[in-house]
Design a protein around this motif. Structure first.
Motif, PDB file in Angstrom:
ATOM      1  N   ILE A  36       5.503   0.102 -12.446  1.00  6.93           N
ATOM      2  CA  ILE A  36       6.684  -0.176 -11.892  1.00  6.93           C
ATOM      3  C   ILE A  36       6.415  -0.256 -10.419  1.00  6.93           C
ATOM      4  CG2 ILE A  36       9.105   0.770 -10.865  1.00  6.93           C
ATOM      5  CD1 ILE A  36       9.084   1.853 -14.096  1.00  6.93           C
ATOM      6  N   ALA A  37       5.444   0.665  -9.778  1.00  7.87           N
ATOM      7  CA  ALA A  37       5.188   0.482  -8.530  1.00  7.87           C
ATOM      8  C   ALA A  37       4.399  -0.976  -8.194  1.00  7.87           C
ATOM      9  CB  ALA A  37       4.101   1.485  -8.016  1.00  7.87           C
ATOM     10  N   THR A  38       3.590  -1.257  -9.573  1.00  5.32           N
ATOM     11  CA  THR A  38       2.990  -2.793  -9.153  1.00  5.32           C
ATOM     12  C   THR A  38       4.147  -3.800  -9.071  1.00  5.32           C
ATOM     13  OG1 THR A  38       0.902  -2.060 -10.164  1.00  5.32           O
ATOM     14  CG2 THR A  38       1.510  -4.244 -10.328  1.00  5.32           C
ATOM     15  N   LEU A  39       4.986  -3.560 -10.027  1.00  6.82           N
ATOM     16  CA  LEU A  39       6.275  -4.604 -10.189  1.00  6.82           C
ATOM     17  C   LEU A  39       6.954  -4.523  -8.807  1.00  6.82           C
ATOM     18  CD1 LEU A  39       7.589  -4.006 -13.685  1.00  6.82           C
ATOM     19  CD2 LEU A  39       6.335  -6.117 -12.792  1.00  6.82           C
ATOM     20  N   LYS A  40       7.180  -3.670  -8.302  1.00  8.18           N
ATOM     21  CA  LYS A  40       7.885  -3.484  -7.080  1.00  8.18           C
ATOM     22  C   LYS A  40       7.107  -4.363  -5.806  1.00  8.18           C
ATOM     23  CE  LYS A  40      10.139   0.371  -4.199  1.00  8.18           C
ATOM     24  NZ  LYS A  40      11.470   0.048  -3.623  1.00  8.18           N
ATOM     25  N   ALA A  41       5.852  -3.778  -5.836  1.00  8.14           N
ATOM     26  CA  ALA A  41       4.960  -4.274  -4.849  1.00  8.14           C
ATOM     27  C   ALA A  41       4.761  -5.967  -5.183  1.00  8.14           C
ATOM     28  CB  ALA A  41       3.521  -3.515  -4.646  1.00  8.14           C
TER      29      ALA A  41
ATOM     30  N   ILE B 160       0.769  -1.040  -0.134  1.00 10.20           N
ATOM     31  CA  ILE B 160      -0.251  -0.078   0.091  1.00 10.20           C
ATOM     32  C   ILE B 160       0.881   1.211   0.021  1.00 10.20           C
ATOM     33  CG2 ILE B 160      -1.718   1.283   1.355  1.00 10.20           C
ATOM     34  CD1 ILE B 160      -2.792  -1.362   2.180  1.00 10.20           C
ATOM     35  N   THR B 161       1.946   1.120   0.832  1.00  8.07           N
ATOM     36  CA  THR B 161       2.630   2.307   0.815  1.00  8.07           C
ATOM     37  C   THR B 161       3.339   2.776  -0.613  1.00  8.07           C
ATOM     38  OG1 THR B 161       3.452   1.480   3.129  1.00  8.07           O
ATOM     39  CG2 THR B 161       4.781   3.454   2.090  1.00  8.07           C
ATOM     40  N   ILE B 162       3.979   1.691  -1.234  1.00  9.70           N
ATOM     41  CA  ILE B 162       4.558   1.747  -2.540  1.00  9.70           C
ATOM     42  C   ILE B 162       3.279   2.379  -3.373  1.00  9.70           C
ATOM     43  CG2 ILE B 162       5.341   0.574  -4.612  1.00  9.70           C
ATOM     44  CD1 ILE B 162       6.457  -1.356  -2.707  1.00  9.70           C
ATOM     45  N   LEU B 163       2.182   1.844  -3.487  1.00  6.84           N
ATOM     46  CA  LEU B 163       1.165   2.313  -4.455  1.00  6.84           C
ATOM     47  C   LEU B 163       0.872   3.756  -4.074  1.00  6.84           C
ATOM     48  CD1 LEU B 163      -1.027  -0.721  -4.869  1.00  6.84           C
ATOM     49  CD2 LEU B 163       0.980  -0.079  -6.194  1.00  6.84           C
ATOM     50  N   VAL B 164       0.652   4.054  -2.907  1.00  4.02           N
ATOM     51  CA  VAL B 164       0.062   5.399  -2.490  1.00  4.02           C
ATOM     52  C   VAL B 164       1.251   6.392  -2.801  1.00  4.02           C
ATOM     53  CG1 VAL B 164      -0.423   6.859  -0.443  1.00  4.02           C
ATOM     54  CG2 VAL B 164      -1.457   4.626  -0.647  1.00  4.02           C
ATOM     55  N   LEU B 165       2.379   5.940  -2.388  1.00  2.00           N
ATOM     56  CA  LEU B 165       3.368   7.145  -2.799  1.00  2.00           C
ATOM     57  C   LEU B 165       3.783   7.271  -4.244  1.00  2.00           C
ATOM     58  CD1 LEU B 165       6.449   6.770  -0.338  1.00  2.00           C
ATOM     59  CD2 LEU B 165       5.315   8.790  -1.160  1.00  2.00           C
ATOM     60  N   THR B 166       3.784   6.144  -5.053  1.00  2.00           N
ATOM     61  CA  THR B 166       3.893   6.349  -6.436  1.00  2.00           C
ATOM     62  C   THR B 166       2.515   7.131  -6.948  1.00  2.00           C
ATOM     63  OG1 THR B 166       4.692   4.108  -6.388  1.00  2.00           O
ATOM     64  CG2 THR B 166       4.269   5.059  -8.522  1.00  2.00           C
TER      65      THR B 166
ATOM     66  N   GLY C  95       2.435   4.417 -24.796  1.00  2.00           N
ATOM     67  CA  GLY C  95       2.634   5.105 -23.703  1.00  2.00           C
ATOM     68  C   GLY C  95       4.210   5.153 -23.314  1.00  2.00           C
ATOM     69  N   THR C  96       4.548   6.461 -22.762  1.00  2.00           N
ATOM     70  CA  THR C  96       5.637   6.662 -22.404  1.00  2.00           C
ATOM     71  C   THR C  96       6.018   6.796 -20.793  1.00  2.00           C
ATOM     72  OG1 THR C  96       5.144   8.894 -22.389  1.00  2.00           O
ATOM     73  CG2 THR C  96       6.066   7.681 -24.448  1.00  2.00           C
ATOM     74  N   ASP C  97       4.969   6.334 -20.156  1.00  2.00           N
ATOM     75  CA  ASP C  97       5.355   6.661 -18.583  1.00  2.00           C
ATOM     76  C   ASP C  97       4.961   5.407 -17.840  1.00  2.00           C
ATOM     77  OD1 ASP C  97       5.601   7.706 -15.937  1.00  2.00           O
ATOM     78  OD2 ASP C  97       3.581   8.116 -15.886  1.00  2.00           O
ATOM     79  N   TYR C  98       5.734   4.806 -17.245  1.00  2.00           N
ATOM     80  CA  TYR C  98       5.293   3.323 -16.571  1.00  2.00           C
ATOM     81  C   TYR C  98       5.501   3.532 -15.046  1.00  2.00           C
ATOM     82  CZ  TYR C  98       6.485   2.067 -21.276  1.00  2.00           C
ATOM     83  OH  TYR C  98       6.517   1.941 -22.524  1.00  2.00           O
ATOM     84  N   THR C  99       5.057   4.620 -14.609  1.00  2.00           N
ATOM     85  CA  THR C  99       5.545   4.957 -13.016  1.00  2.00           C
ATOM     86  C   THR C  99       4.510   4.019 -12.161  1.00  2.00           C
ATOM     87  OG1 THR C  99       5.502   7.270 -13.660  1.00  2.00           O
ATOM     88  CG2 THR C  99       5.512   6.779 -11.269  1.00  2.00           C
ATOM     89  N   SER C 100       3.231   3.601 -12.680  1.00  2.00           N
ATOM     90  CA  SER C 100       2.192   2.790 -11.880  1.00  2.00           C
ATOM     91  C   SER C 100       2.429   1.392 -12.147  1.00  2.00           C
ATOM     92  CB  SER C 100       0.671   3.140 -12.392  1.00  2.00           C
ATOM     93  OG  SER C 100       0.268   4.372 -12.756  1.00  2.00           O
TER      94      SER C 100
ATOM     95  N   LEU D 128      -5.639   6.084  -8.448  1.00  2.00           N
ATOM     96  CA  LEU D 128      -6.553   5.006  -8.998  1.00  2.00           C
ATOM     97  C   LEU D 128      -5.584   4.223 -10.114  1.00  2.00           C
ATOM     98  CD1 LEU D 128      -9.355   4.560  -8.759  1.00  2.00           C
ATOM     99  CD2 LEU D 128      -9.793   5.356 -10.977  1.00  2.00           C
ATOM    100  N   GLN D 129      -4.796   4.763 -10.725  1.00  2.00           N
ATOM    101  CA  GLN D 129      -4.038   4.354 -11.750  1.00  2.00           C
ATOM    102  C   GLN D 129      -3.128   3.384 -11.048  1.00  2.00           C
ATOM    103  OE1 GLN D 129      -1.501   6.853 -14.276  1.00  2.00           O
ATOM    104  NE2 GLN D 129      -2.680   6.124 -16.099  1.00  2.00           N
ATOM    105  N   ALA D 130      -2.537   3.645 -10.017  1.00  2.00           N
ATOM    106  CA  ALA D 130      -1.438   2.844  -9.184  1.00  2.00           C
ATOM    107  C   ALA D 130      -2.196   1.740  -9.017  1.00  2.00           C
ATOM    108  CB  ALA D 130      -0.897   3.856  -8.172  1.00  2.00           C
ATOM    109  N   PHE D 131      -3.410   1.843  -8.210  1.00  2.00           N
ATOM    110  CA  PHE D 131      -3.948   0.416  -7.563  1.00  2.00           C
ATOM    111  C   PHE D 131      -4.575  -0.403  -8.611  1.00  2.00           C
ATOM    112  CE2 PHE D 131      -3.627   3.082  -3.808  1.00  2.00           C
ATOM    113  CZ  PHE D 131      -3.389   1.924  -2.626  1.00  2.00           C
ATOM    114  N   ILE D 132      -5.160   0.390  -9.801  1.00  2.00           N
ATOM    115  CA  ILE D 132      -6.041  -0.566 -10.666  1.00  2.00           C
ATOM    116  C   ILE D 132      -4.668  -1.313 -11.548  1.00  2.00           C
ATOM    117  CG2 ILE D 132      -7.022  -0.549 -13.059  1.00  2.00           C
ATOM    118  CD1 ILE D 132      -8.941   0.163 -10.852  1.00  2.00           C
ATOM    119  N   THR D 133      -3.461  -0.770 -11.639  1.00  2.00           N
ATOM    120  CA  THR D 133      -2.674  -1.588 -12.194  1.00  2.00           C
ATOM    121  C   THR D 133      -2.094  -2.606 -11.444  1.00  2.00           C
ATOM    122  OG1 THR D 133      -1.653   0.802 -13.182  1.00  2.00           O
ATOM    123  CG2 THR D 133      -0.163  -1.095 -13.175  1.00  2.00           C
ATOM    124  N   PHE D 134      -2.158  -2.571 -10.087  1.00  2.00           N
ATOM    125  CA  PHE D 134      -1.744  -3.604  -9.444  1.00  2.00           C
ATOM    126  C   PHE D 134      -2.774  -4.731  -9.018  1.00  2.00           C
ATOM    127  CE2 PHE D 134      -1.320  -5.728  -5.162  1.00  2.00           C
ATOM    128  CZ  PHE D 134       0.041  -6.190  -5.411  1.00  2.00           C
ATOM    129  N   ILE D 135      -4.233  -4.330  -9.252  1.00  2.00           N
ATOM    130  CA  ILE D 135      -5.269  -5.205  -8.863  1.00  2.00           C
ATOM    131  C   ILE D 135      -5.747  -5.732 -10.109  1.00  2.00           C
ATOM    132  CG2 ILE D 135      -7.274  -5.572  -7.751  1.00  2.00           C
ATOM    133  CD1 ILE D 135      -6.579  -3.124  -5.886  1.00  2.00           C
TER     134      ILE D 135
END
Lengths: 323, 298, 514, 236
Positions: free
Chosen positions: C317-322, B9-15, C310-315, B262-269
């Protein structure tokens, strides 16, 4: 009035005759360009019914272009539908259904909101095309592997380009003439005048008893059908359909063609298509930085001749007549 | 695999917040121009790209001159600000001619500019991705819950909030800000009370430009500058302003946070949904509340 | 009902025809009907007459193409020896990895042996024209542009040496950017308007799918550098005559999987990040399929499909890290690879996970040391331009390239160079056989018969028109000589380990892996 | 002479809206332009302000030709303007609304303070709402705010478009009193009204406009006996 009309008719007939002669007189590549342009004519006419006559700027018309192309390719691949007439009707039908649905939602809004909403729908459709690989072939798209029957006649013995440059060319020309005449009848009918009234002043139009939303919806659906038929015709020329046709850049191109030719005049967009296709070919072969020229052309048109080439021609004509 | 551990959660929120800060700057640039000039200025995406390219050129130049990397952030901000000259140039040179035209034409005029800038960048910097010599880890790392983050992330987040605060202060408290608000409300009446609207237009467009170039300059330690980055940014910023409501600055802040997280969380889930979700939200917002979360009724 | 009465508002279905009649005044009905009728008639006449003549005029012109019986193969001795001494392979212990050791050729002039033989019919004097297509803009441009630069160098070298059989070569560049119909338009233009002798280039898969059939239809030689997925082409191009395809898309991941098993034998979980199109999807699929043959316990825990533009992978990469997977697989190529590595390194992704970046070497010079850690598996496609073994042609080319463009060349240069070299050799060989300037069909036939020196060694086409090449992959390493990473150790995987033999499906082929 | 308008002709969308309009306003006068809705009152004021470019004719302010000047120049030269639809800025507070004309003239802090004090002395009610958004006050107060904005720079001439329109009788007389006070301070007023009741007592001269033409010029008493005017206002 009568004189102008007869003059118009005269010019139109000359234009048709010229177009009919193209395969015999022009070098093959220009026949190809003319054919592509012909297929785009229903697209821009459809777009302009919505933009020029109803005042709604759609930034997602690529959706319907792609819809027509995918309907065609899908039916040919999965049901070996061969008759081009059937394919065109099917494309029109799918555009009717999708246009009704999307239009019902979109026409509630006008101006910038309408543009944004159509843009979003176009992009959703684009993503759908990429994601639903089993049906749409994903980013690779669908290929059309055989030639259609024209009016039930089989021209498959012809090589690819000969097929395109002879029977298919005249078939497309015929369809385009029918569609153009129909569109002309539509926009000069009571319905077309109502659309114009809505564009000029929607409140006044409503006071006159025009159901604005319904008329906008009709206009949207007609526009969708035209664009989709254009897509169906284009599909056989490219013989390969990909999601890029519903991407916003394609939608932008449709807008550009229309503006280039002039949206205030019924025939403007048609001129726009031909000029755009030739110009693109010329610029792309000349310099690699063609976007700079295109962007600059767009700015110049907007600033100096918002009516596009057709307005420019009329101005020149009037100038010489006046002098 | 536990779905959402604390560190996840920390990673996703910060990102998410980091992305939000950049998106906010770009969409703020869109908002301020839309609020004052009523033009949806697609060019802000190009400014973002130019900011990134010029930022790289700038910082590489200064580092070669022998300046310490510690000043890197300053140079980037300098690069962003130095591009402010683009604002008046384009406002006077192009937009000036389209104010009285239909909305569609104004939109297309900025689209034309986007095309021109895209090729100008290619002409100047070529098509290879450009990279700065300024590494993201210059300012060290921050450890939290068995994961680490570059301090630079926090600097960008802080900068964005600082800029948001400064903007708010500028608009609410300063004389120019008051004039801008009056122009946003009613151009004619402002003119009738002596406001020189032309200057306000130049000012707001320049602020919009600088917000874009700053965003671009700030992002370059994290990524490379590539062709097409402007167009991608504008699509996202577009979504943000629609969700926010056109012209609303606070809405932009809120909507950028929503979109970024949303982008960060959707990408993960649900990774497959990533590209969809933003457009679906845009459509939903337009259908339910076309003026956006905080937009004024038009 | 009276004629000219105000029209009723709603029309029921049953009443429709009557009402329709009444609604329109007779005159209006007549004129509208006439308009439609005239239009339809004109259209029908135009379509009918045109179509008829079109059909008639073109039908009889079909004449069977003259076939030239080829005399027995008369290749010179030297040429034959070249074909045989191409590659010596050496099997590496249990891993079934093969390392290629290629005999360095003497000079570039090897293929010009045939030039000297006297010709019976003089060759045409006008220059040979090549259409060269590639992305000139967008995030796919770096690879394409490198290829186009290599084409320029090749053309200059050949022209300096007197051209192909005395004919100078000329390159006509076209942009691959734009929707498929525009690309096809450019291809058609090159063929029918510019009358080029061959079209060489093309990078995107979608281009390949469109151009394959088009090349056959237009009977134009088309040699693709990169633009082919086998899946699509099997359907559309079962038996090509004029189209020459690049190696399978997923070859990079096949090689990557083999080397992953070798370099990182302990990994258990894999997360993939690949562009959301067939190239990316094929790559991850192939990677997992092969990797599982070596290491059945490996599990794919996350698949990310960012949009290709796309040109930005911030989200992401966060997922990969997690996700904390042991290995990250990515087939990002071109500018995307640089951005991905840079962003991923920024948040310390490579501290926790190993990575197999099977195509990132396509932009190797942009992978600077300060953001690319050591120990990543990097694939350089068919050519690693800093490979340690000597090869004069490579050295000459790299020097020339750096001198001209002030940057290092990448793999696409090799594909480009090979395509042109092969064409040249095929023309010379066909001319030798026929004794006069060969037709496109004859040249195409010879293209599969020649083996030519390219930047990466000797290369050739397989009989089903697929490029054969080894793939170079290795671990990233920082060297004081370059500001970007180099590969050390670097291993080459030979062609037969990269793609199934002709006619075999990929999945059947995977099953044959021990 | 503060304002001189000569032979002004204005067209909009092809229709002739002002026909050869000539009028003048002298220093210290209160001049009222009366005419029915659509007669051209607002168009005349907007043309004076520079929003509309006349086809022909001249407008002179303090002897200087201001025809074709842009509104902000006209405003800075010293004409205060309050439109008929008020146009209070909703994003600015009451006080900021009043400040705006001072800010545009680059007044320093003390001069701004002085200007505000002056307004609060004329319209004390506005001071109690000074931090409210400009549109969150009653209609009458908004009318006062609009006049305050026109007044705050102490311009040589104030144009008030239908200042009494839609006001309750009590507000109307209160506003009338305020205007009287201002007149005593030496201000020059040019205001419009769409009916005869809207003409304030202190009006020195009256112009009557109908279909873009000035059909009467004189004082109120004589005007009421003028045949044309009577016809226009249905007094016959």
């Amino acid at each position: 009035m009568k004189k102008i009309l007869s003059g118009n008719l005269f010019f139109t007939l000359i234009l048709i005759a010229l177009l009919a002669l193209v395969p015999y007189i022009a070098p093959p590549f220009y026949v190809y360009l003319t054919l592509t342009s012909l297929a785009y004519i229903p697209v821009v006419i459809g777009f302009n019914i919505l933009f020029g006559y109803t005042g709604l700027l759609s930034f997602g018309h690529g959706l319907f272009l792609a819809l027509g192309m995918y309907t065609t390719a899908f039916l040919m691949r999965n049901y070996t539908m061969e008759n081009l007439e059937v394919l065109i009707l099917a494309s029109a039908l799918s555009a009717f259904i999708v246009g009704l649905g999307v239009g019902y939602i979109c026409v509630k809004y006008t101006r910038i909101y309408f543009a944004l909403l159509t843009l979003a729908f176009g992009m959703v459709f684009y993503t759908l095309l990429i994601k639903f690989t089993p049906i749409t072939g994903g980013d690779e798209g669908l290929r059309i592997t055989f030639k259609p029957l024209l009016l039930g006649l089989d021209f498959r013995y012809l090589p690819h380009l000969d097929f395109l440059f002879q029977p298919y060319y005249y078939y497309v020309l015929g369809i385009v003439i029918i569609l153009t005449v129909l569109a002309y009848i539509i926009v000069s009918s009571h319905f077309g005048l109502s659309l114009k009234a809505i564009k000029e002043n929607s409140e006044k139009a409503e006071a006159l008893g025009i159901n604005i939303k319904r008329f906008r919806l009709y206009s949207f659906v007609i526009s969708a059908i035209y664009t989709s038929i254009g897509g169906a015709l284009l599909a056989h020329i490219t013989s390969h359909v990909t999601p890029i046709f519903s991407y916003w850049t394609t939608s932008g191109e449709i807008v550009f063609m229309t503006l280039l030719g002039g949206f205030t005049n019924f025939f403007g967009p048609i001129i726009g298509v031909f000029v755009y296709t030739l110009l693109r070919d010329f610029i792309m072969s000349t310099i690699i930085y063609w976007r700079i020229l295109f962007g600059a052309a767009l700015l110049l048109i907007i600033i100096f001749v918002p009516g596009g080439i057709s307005e420019g021609l009329i101005r020149i004509y009037k100038h010489f007549k006046g002098a | 695999m536990a779905l959402l551990e604390p560190s996840t959660i920390t990673i996703l929120v910060l990102t998410g917040i980091f992305s939000s800060s950049i998106i906010f700057l770009i969409s703020a640039g869109l908002q301020i121009v839309f609020g004052i000039q009523r033009i949806l200025n697609l060019t802000v995406g190009s400014f973002y790209a130019i900011g990134a390219y010029v930022g790289i050129t700038f910082i590489n130049f200064f580092l070669k001159m022998g300046f310490s990397v510690v000043y890197g952030l300053l140079f980037l901000i300098l690069a962003g600000l130095s591009l402010s000259f683009l604002g008046p140039t384009i406002e006077r040179g192009v937009l000036n001619f389209v104010y009285k035209k239909e909305e569609a034409f104004q939109l297309l005029a900025t689209f034309g500019l986007v095309l021109i800038f895209e090729d100008m960048i290619k002409l100047i910097w070529g098509s290879y991705p450009q990279i700065s010599d300024f590494g993201i880890l210059t300012y060290g790392e921050f450890r939290f819950l068995d994961t680490s983050f570059p301090v630079y992330y926090f600097l960008v987040i802080i900068s964005a909030f600082l800029i948001a605060f400064l903007l708010e202060f500028f608009i609410k408290k300063t004389r120019q800000g008051k004039k801008m608000r009056s122009v946003a409300d009613d151009i004619e009446m402002s003119e009738g009370l002596g406001v020189k609207v032309r200057n306000i237009y130049i000012l707001s467009f320049t602020i919009g430009t600088v917000l874009g170039t700053l965003a671009g300059a700030l992002i370059i330690p994290v990524t490379a500058a590539v062709l097409g980055m402007g167009i991608e940014a504008i699509v996202l910023a577009f979504a943000v302003v629609v969700i926010a409501g056109l012209g609303s600055m606070r809405g932009a802040l809120l909507a950028s946070l929503i979109v970024g997280l949303l982008q960060a969380f959707i990408t993960f889930i649900f990774p497959e949904l990533t590209t969809f979700v933003i457009y679906l939200i845009v459509i939903a917002v337009l259908l339910i509340k076309p003026t956006g979360l905080m937009g004024k009724e038009i | 009902m009276e004629i000219g009465k105000p029209k009723p508002k709603k029309i029921s279905k049953e009443a429709f025809p009557e009402i329709l009649k009444e609604r329109m005044s007779r005159r209006e009905a007549l004129s509208t009907g006439a308009k439609i009728g005239i239009a339809a008639a004109i259209a029908a006449i135009v379509a009918g007459v045109g179509g008829y003549f079109g059909g008639v005029s073109t039908a009889p012109t079909r004449v069977a193409t003259q076939t030239i019986t080829q005399p027995a193969q008369t290749i010179t001795q030297e040429a034959q020896t070249i074909t045989q001494t191409v590659i010596k392979t050496e099997t590496l212990a249990a891993q079934t990895v093969t390392q290629t050791i290629t005999q360095p050729a003497q000079t570039i002039t090897v293929t010009q042996i045939i030039t000297g033989t006297p010709a019976k019919v003089p060759v045409p004097s006008e220059p040979l024209r090549f259409g060269v297509m590639g992305f000139q803009t967008g995030s796919f441009a770096p690879a394409s542009i490198a290829g186009m630069n290599a084409a320029r160098i090749w053309a200059d070298w050949v022209n300096q040496a007197g051209g192909i059989l005395g004919r100078k070569v000329e390159l006509i560049f076209e942009d691959e950017t734009g929707p498929v119909d525009v690309r096809k338009e450019r291809f058609t233009k090159l063929t029918v308007e510019k009358k080029v002798d061959a079209i060489i280039g093309t990078t995107a898969t979608s281009t390949g799918l469109a151009f394959g059939p088009l090349a056959e239809q237009l009977q134009q030689i088309w040699i693709s550098w990169d633009a082919t997925t086998q899946q699509g082409l099997e359907e559309t191009l079962p038996n090509p005559t004029y189209a020459f395809k690049s190696i399978n898309n997923e070859a990079e991941s096949v090689a990557g999987a083999v080397l992953t098993a070798r370099f990182f034998p302990d990994i258990r979980t894999v997360a993939g990040i690949n562009d959301d199109y067939s190239y990316g999807r094929n790559n991850l699929e192939a990677f997992m399929a092969i990797l599982k043959r070596f290491n059945p316990k490996v599990e794919l825990v996350k698949e990310l499909w960012p949009k290709p533009e796309g040109t930005d992978y911030t989200s992401e990469i966060a997922t990969l890290k997690a996700t904390k997977a042991d290995l990250i697989h990515s087939s990002f190529w071109s500018g995307h690879a640089t951005i991905f590595i840079r962003q991923a390194n920024a948040v310390g992704l490579f501290k926790d996970s190993k990575a197999a970046l099977v195509t990132a070497g396509g932009v190797l010079p942009t992978l600077k040391k300060d953001f690319t850690p050591e120990g990543l598996l990097i694939g350089c496609n068919s050519w690693y331009f800093l490979e340690p073994r000597g090869w004069p042609l490579r050295e000459a080319f790299v020097n020339e390239y750096v001198k001209r463009y002030n940057e290092f060349p990448v793999y696409e240069c090799d594909h480009a160079f090979f395509s042109f070299q092969a064409y040249k050799a095929a023309v010379e060989r066909a001319y030798e056989i026929k004794g006069s300037w060969p037709t496109k069909e004859e040249i195409a036939k010879q293209l599969t018969q020649v083996t030519v020196p390219s930047l990466s060694g000797y290369r050739s086409f397989r009989e089903d028109h697929v490029m054969l090449t080894s793939f170079w992959q290795g671990l990233s390493k920082h060297s004081p000589d370059y500001d970007f990473i180099i590969l050390d150790p670097v291993i080459s995987v030979p062609p037969e380990k990269l793609q199934p033999p002709p006619g075999m499906k990929f999945h059947d082929w995977v099953k044959t892996w021990a | 002479m503060i304002l001189e308008v000569e032979n002004l002709n204005v067209f909009r969308d092809g229709s002739h809206i002002l026909r050869n309009v000539s009028l003048e306003v002298k220093k210290g006068e209160m001049v009222c332009l009366v005419g029915r809705n659509g007669a051209g009152k607002t168009t005349l004021l907007r043309t004076i302000m520079g929003y509309i470019k006349p086809k022909s004719g001249t407008i002179k302010f303090l002897g200087r030709n201001i025809t074709g000047h842009s509104p902000h120049e006209v405003s800075i030269l010293g004409i205060g303007y309050s439109p008929d639809d008020l146009k209070i800025f909703p994003s600015l507070s009451v006080e900021e609304n009043i400040e705006l004309p001072l800010i545009t003239r680059k007044y320093n802090k003390f001069m701004v303070k002085e200007g505000l004090d002056y307004i609060y002395s004329v319209f004390p009610v506005l001071q109690s709402y000074k931090n409210k958004p400009g549109t969150h006050i009653s209609g009458g107060e908004r009318r006062m705010l609009a006049i305050a904005r026109a007044l705050v720079t102490r311009p040589s001439l104030i144009l008030l478009d239908e200042p009494f329109e839609g006001l309750a009788p009590i507000m109307r007389s209160r506003l009338g009193d305020r205007l009287k006070v201002l007149m005593e301070q030496g201000l020059t007023l040019f205001l419009t009204s769409s009916n005869l009741y809207g003409i304030p007592e202190g009006a020195n001269r009256i112009y009557c406009i109908e279909r873009g033409e000035i059909i009467y010029h004189g004082n109120l008493k004589e005007m009421l006996s003028d045949k044309q005017v009577k016809e226009v206002f249905g007094l016959i």
